[in-house]
Design a protein around this motif. Structure first.
Motif, PDB file in Angstrom:
ATOM      1  N   UNK B  14       0.837  -1.202   0.000  1.00 48.26           N
ATOM      2  CA  UNK B  14       0.000   0.000   0.000  1.00 48.26           C
ATOM      3  C   UNK B  14       0.871   1.249   0.000  1.00 48.26           C
ATOM      4  N   UNK B  15       0.567   2.149  -0.896  1.00 45.38           N
ATOM      5  CA  UNK B  15       1.269   3.425  -0.943  1.00 45.38           C
ATOM      6  C   UNK B  15       0.222   4.524  -1.032  1.00 45.38           C
ATOM      7  N   UNK B  16      -0.372   4.815   0.130  1.00 47.59           N
ATOM      8  CA  UNK B  16      -1.457   5.794   0.150  1.00 47.59           C
ATOM      9  C   UNK B  16      -1.138   6.924   1.115  1.00 47.59           C
ATOM     10  N   UNK B  21      -7.838   6.013   4.665  1.00 46.89           N
ATOM     11  CA  UNK B  21      -8.108   5.150   3.512  1.00 46.89           C
ATOM     12  C   UNK B  21      -7.252   3.892   3.582  1.00 46.89           C
ATOM     13  N   UNK B  22      -6.005   4.070   3.964  1.00 48.77           N
ATOM     14  CA  UNK B  22      -5.083   2.941   4.049  1.00 48.77           C
ATOM     15  C   UNK B  22      -5.561   1.901   5.063  1.00 48.77           C
ATOM     16  N   UNK B  23      -6.025   2.369   6.239  1.00 51.05           N
ATOM     17  CA  UNK B  23      -6.449   1.414   7.269  1.00 51.05           C
ATOM     18  C   UNK B  23      -7.723   0.694   6.840  1.00 51.05           C
ATOM     19  N   UNK B  24      -8.588   1.372   6.111  1.00 53.61           N
ATOM     20  CA  UNK B  24      -9.815   0.725   5.612  1.00 53.61           C
ATOM     21  C   UNK B  24      -9.447  -0.395   4.648  1.00 53.61           C
ATOM     22  N   UNK B  25      -8.506  -0.095   3.771  1.00 56.86           N
ATOM     23  CA  UNK B  25      -8.069  -1.096   2.801  1.00 56.86           C
ATOM     24  C   UNK B  25      -7.471  -2.305   3.524  1.00 56.86           C
ATOM     25  N   UNK B  26      -6.706  -2.031   4.558  1.00 53.71           N
ATOM     26  CA  UNK B  26      -6.081  -3.124   5.311  1.00 53.71           C
ATOM     27  C   UNK B  26      -7.138  -4.015   5.955  1.00 53.71           C
ATOM     28  N   UNK B  27      -8.176  -3.417   6.502  1.00 53.29           N
ATOM     29  CA  UNK B  27      -9.252  -4.180   7.136  1.00 53.29           C
ATOM     30  C   UNK B  27      -9.972  -5.056   6.121  1.00 53.29           C
ATOM     31  N   UNK B  28     -10.190  -4.488   4.943  1.00 51.89           N
ATOM     32  CA  UNK B  28     -10.957  -5.199   3.922  1.00 51.89           C
ATOM     33  C   UNK B  28     -10.142  -6.314   3.272  1.00 51.89           C
ATOM     34  N   UNK B  29      -8.900  -6.033   2.962  1.00 48.64           N
ATOM     35  CA  UNK B  29      -8.093  -6.986   2.208  1.00 48.64           C
ATOM     36  C   UNK B  29      -7.277  -7.922   3.084  1.00 48.64           C
ATOM     37  N   UNK B  31      -8.013 -10.014   5.547  1.00 49.62           N
ATOM     38  CA  UNK B  31      -8.507 -11.389   5.764  1.00 49.62           C
ATOM     39  C   UNK B  31      -8.639 -12.201   4.478  1.00 49.62           C
ATOM     40  N   UNK B  32      -8.496 -11.612   3.336  1.00 47.06           N
ATOM     41  CA  UNK B  32      -8.720 -12.313   2.074  1.00 47.06           C
ATOM     42  C   UNK B  32      -7.637 -13.374   1.840  1.00 47.06           C
ATOM     43  N   UNK B  33      -8.084 -14.592   1.532  1.00 46.37           N
ATOM     44  CA  UNK B  33      -7.132 -15.687   1.297  1.00 46.37           C
ATOM     45  C   UNK B  33      -6.392 -15.481  -0.009  1.00 46.37           C
ATOM     46  N   UNK B  34      -5.151 -15.882  -0.029  1.00 48.25           N
ATOM     47  CA  UNK B  34      -4.353 -15.774  -1.255  1.00 48.25           C
ATOM     48  C   UNK B  34      -3.727 -14.419  -1.445  1.00 48.25           C
ATOM     49  N   UNK B  35      -4.006 -13.547  -0.509  1.00 51.71           N
ATOM     50  CA  UNK B  35      -3.449 -12.200  -0.592  1.00 51.71           C
ATOM     51  C   UNK B  35      -2.637 -11.918   0.665  1.00 51.71           C
ATOM     52  N   UNK B  36      -1.485 -11.281   0.474  1.00 47.75           N
ATOM     53  CA  UNK B  36      -0.686 -10.896   1.641  1.00 47.75           C
ATOM     54  C   UNK B  36      -0.257  -9.451   1.481  1.00 47.75           C
ATOM     55  N   UNK B  37      -0.540  -8.675   2.518  1.00 49.14           N
ATOM     56  CA  UNK B  37      -0.162  -7.262   2.500  1.00 49.14           C
ATOM     57  C   UNK B  37       1.255  -7.123   3.048  1.00 49.14           C
ATOM     58  N   UNK B  38       2.073  -6.414   2.295  1.00 52.72           N
ATOM     59  CA  UNK B  38       3.462  -6.232   2.729  1.00 52.72           C
ATOM     60  C   UNK B  38       3.810  -4.750   2.778  1.00 52.72           C
ATOM     61  N   UNK B  39       4.900  -4.467   3.466  1.00 59.68           N
ATOM     62  CA  UNK B  39       5.415  -3.099   3.511  1.00 59.68           C
ATOM     63  C   UNK B  39       6.512  -2.945   2.468  1.00 59.68           C
ATOM     64  N   UNK B  40       6.542  -1.816   1.837  1.00 61.88           N
ATOM     65  CA  UNK B  40       7.603  -1.548   0.859  1.00 61.88           C
ATOM     66  C   UNK B  40       7.205  -2.036  -0.512  1.00 61.88           C
TER      67      UNK B  40
END
Lengths: 123, 123
Positions: B14-16, B21-29, B31-40
């Motif tokens: 995420x680069x927001x 907005x960023x925290x909302x996206x984190x909450x939504x995405x 828990x989604x399987x097959x997706x991993x949120x990373x920094x950088x």
DNA sequence: TCCGGCCCTAGCCGTTCGGGCAGGTGACGG
DNA sequence: CCGTCACCTGCCCGAACGGCTAGGGCCGGA
């Protein structure tokens, strides 16, 4: 920056970043007798400003210096500044030197950075 | 920037600018399987960004270039950059040259102005 | 009328910049 | 093992920069 004579109208210039605040001030002070609100800090007796704008106003940049500063922010060289303003390279350097002093900068890059911080220019 | 293999987790960076907005996206995405949120943005398959941050991310500035850029914004000369980073003047110039190319700037002043516009640096 | 500020011009000089070229090292991944 | 990339170093050179000093013209206020 002429001193106000007694009996004269007192001219006030507004230099506020906050537009809402500025309009409130205009509503409140506009009807007051003996006071006249003007545009441009140059020919006002008093300047109403918030912190950043106050610092910018105290720089006392001349019109020409603002011209040069704007071009510096575009990465213009002394030669380009000279051509754009229709003056000699020597004069361009002359104005740049004044800017460095007034902005307390070590070079043109520093000058642009300081000016941007003070809100004198918008990048 | 490695391409994602089928069956692998898809990494999202995420680069927001907007924190809410960023925290909302984190909450939504999150828990989604097959997706991993990373920094950088470097080691992500996809970068989620708004306009300005997107442009900044596409610059692909290296860590060292960011160091140099920050010093340029302070008006540092190549010599100063070299001393502050513990490298030779030659290397400082090397990084500055890279910055000029990536930022499409004609000089260090222009580079700082462009970077500020893109939000890469805060003046 | 004289003073001061702004704008302009000019030369000189040492330092810095930026472009071009040619390398060497370590890390990572195919 | 070899290619790639980030990082680092070096030299050359023309151009630009910044500081210096020294003027002239114009206009408005004291």
């Amino acid at each position: 920056m002429s001193a106000a004579r007694a009996g004269d109208e007192l001219t006030l210039a507004l230099a506020l970043d906050d537009a809402a605040l500025a309009s409130r001030v205009r509503e409140l002070l506009g009807p007051v007798a003996g006071i006249r609100l003007v545009d441009g800090a140059e020919d006002a007796d008093i300047v109403l400003s918030d912190g950043r704008a106050a610092a910018a106003a105290e720089l006392n940049l001349t019109a020409r210096e603002r011209d040069v500063l704007a071009l510096l922010a575009e990465g213009a060289s002394n030669k380009v500044v000279a051509n754009r303003l229709g003056i000699s390279v020597h004069t361009a350097k002359f104005h740049v030197r004044s800017l460095l002093e007034k902005l307390d900068a070590t070079g043109r890059t520093d000058a642009v950075a300081h000016a941007a911080r003070l809100g004198v220019i918008d990048l």
